[in-house]
Design a protein around this motif. Sequence first.
Motif, mmCIF file in Angstrom:
data_model
loop_
_atom_site.group_PDB
_atom_site.id
_atom_site.type_symbol
_atom_site.label_atom_id
_atom_site.label_comp_id
_atom_site.label_asym_id
_atom_site.label_seq_id
_atom_site.Cartn_x
_atom_site.Cartn_y
_atom_site.Cartn_z
ATOM 1 N N LYS A 149 -6.588 -10.865 -6.557
ATOM 2 C CA LYS A 149 -5.365 -10.365 -6.465
ATOM 3 C C LYS A 149 -4.471 -11.233 -5.494
ATOM 4 N N TRP A 150 -4.945 -12.071 -4.470
ATOM 5 C CA TRP A 150 -3.914 -12.680 -3.705
ATOM 6 C C TRP A 150 -3.409 -11.998 -2.660
ATOM 7 N N TYR A 151 -3.737 -10.496 -2.330
ATOM 8 C CA TYR A 151 -3.248 -9.749 -1.207
ATOM 9 C C TYR A 151 -4.061 -8.747 -0.953
ATOM 10 N N PRO A 152 -4.287 -8.179 0.135
ATOM 11 C CA PRO A 152 -5.175 -7.079 0.581
ATOM 12 C C PRO A 152 -4.645 -5.901 -0.179
ATOM 13 N N ASP A 153 -5.648 -5.070 -0.190
ATOM 14 C CA ASP A 153 -5.629 -3.776 -0.641
ATOM 15 C C ASP A 153 -4.454 -2.940 0.243
ATOM 16 N N HIS A 154 -4.754 -2.842 1.387
ATOM 17 C CA HIS A 154 -4.009 -2.062 2.369
ATOM 18 C C HIS A 154 -3.887 -2.865 3.671
ATOM 19 N N ALA A 155 -3.032 -2.209 4.628
ATOM 20 C CA ALA A 155 -3.073 -2.646 5.841
ATOM 21 C C ALA A 155 -3.429 -1.186 6.725
ATOM 22 N N VAL A 156 -3.876 -1.316 7.903
ATOM 23 C CA VAL A 156 -4.121 -0.218 8.773
ATOM 24 C C VAL A 156 -3.397 -0.456 10.176
ATOM 25 N N PHE A 157 -2.646 0.567 10.516
ATOM 26 C CA PHE A 157 -1.999 0.386 11.823
ATOM 27 C C PHE A 157 -2.334 1.833 12.594
ATOM 28 N N ASN A 158 -2.553 1.741 13.953
ATOM 29 C CA ASN A 158 -2.966 2.972 14.737
ATOM 30 C C ASN A 158 -1.726 3.549 15.233
ATOM 31 N N ALA A 159 -1.061 4.462 14.373
ATOM 32 C CA ALA A 159 0.039 5.256 14.798
ATOM 33 C C ALA A 159 0.436 6.214 13.758
ATOM 34 N N THR A 160 1.110 7.274 14.051
ATOM 35 C CA THR A 160 1.221 8.257 13.016
ATOM 36 C C THR A 160 2.740 7.900 12.331
ATOM 37 N N LYS A 161 2.985 8.425 11.327
ATOM 38 C CA LYS A 161 4.640 8.180 10.595
ATOM 39 C C LYS A 161 5.794 8.703 11.747
ATOM 40 N N ASP A 162 5.382 9.609 12.377
ATOM 41 C CA ASP A 162 6.422 10.367 13.413
ATOM 42 C C ASP A 162 6.469 9.263 14.427
ATOM 43 N N GLN A 163 5.448 8.567 15.253
ATOM 44 C CA GLN A 163 5.384 7.628 16.045
ATOM 45 C C GLN A 163 6.134 6.336 15.554
ATOM 46 N N LEU A 164 5.984 6.064 14.492
ATOM 47 C CA LEU A 164 6.710 4.974 13.536
ATOM 48 C C LEU A 164 8.102 5.062 13.651
ATOM 49 N N LYS A 165 8.695 6.261 13.023
ATOM 50 C CA LYS A 165 9.833 6.580 12.907
ATOM 51 C C LYS A 165 10.608 6.889 14.288
ATOM 52 N N ALA A 166 9.920 6.894 15.431
ATOM 53 C CA ALA A 166 10.268 7.029 16.831
ATOM 54 C C ALA A 166 10.530 5.788 17.400
ATOM 55 N N MET A 167 10.026 4.930 16.848
ATOM 56 C CA MET A 167 10.143 3.202 17.311
ATOM 57 C C MET A 167 11.835 2.769 17.196
ATOM 58 N N PRO A 168 12.087 1.705 18.027
ATOM 59 C CA PRO A 168 13.507 1.259 17.514
ATOM 60 C C PRO A 168 13.695 0.568 16.556
ATOM 61 N N GLU A 169 14.532 0.914 15.499
ATOM 62 C CA GLU A 169 14.798 0.465 14.449
ATOM 63 C C GLU A 169 14.947 -1.349 14.445
ATOM 64 N N PHE A 170 14.451 -1.952 13.539
ATOM 65 C CA PHE A 170 14.404 -3.122 13.666
ATOM 66 C C PHE A 170 15.797 -3.700 12.769
#
Length: 174
Positions: A149-170
């Motif tokens: 495939k030349w790419y991984p199936d998925h990535a894992v990041f230790n946070a919830t969707k709400d925690q990511l939404k609360a982070m400053p916008e890039f």
Amino acid sequence: MLMKSIAAGLAGTALLATVAFAQNPAATEKSPTASTATTTTTSASGEWRTSKMDGVKVYNEANENIGSINDLLMDKSGNIKIAVIGVGGFLGMGEHLVAVPYEKLKFVNEAVAYTGTNPNAKPAGTTTGAATGTTETKTTTTTTSSSSKWYPDHAVFNATKDQLKAMPEFKYSE
């Protein structure tokens, strides 16, 4: 007038032929310091293409989809430092972009195992039989040859969707 056009056409053809011959190197004696980079081939087996990383889904430790990779940012030496993850939104509208350190992502080549109790929920790439009206736990995995495939199936990041939404916008600087 006709003779001038013919002469100009012949001169132009001669110039183009000279350029074409100049592009094909003549067979000459190689010096001991000559590079062999043009005659060797390389293999990139097991490597990932950054162009294929765009859109890779990001899950948390609980196998909940929390977003997808939108971009990878690297330093001047070529090391990837930041992953830009898109969180929320629908079809790219209202998506919240956050920047996370690349080393905080864990990449996985196996498909996400779905474990749920909702009989109507059906993960992508799976089929279910007739609905029975009962609640049962299903574990489903989808297998794909990740080496091609030349790419991984998925990535894992230790946070919830709400925690990511609360982070400053890039924001990309202008």
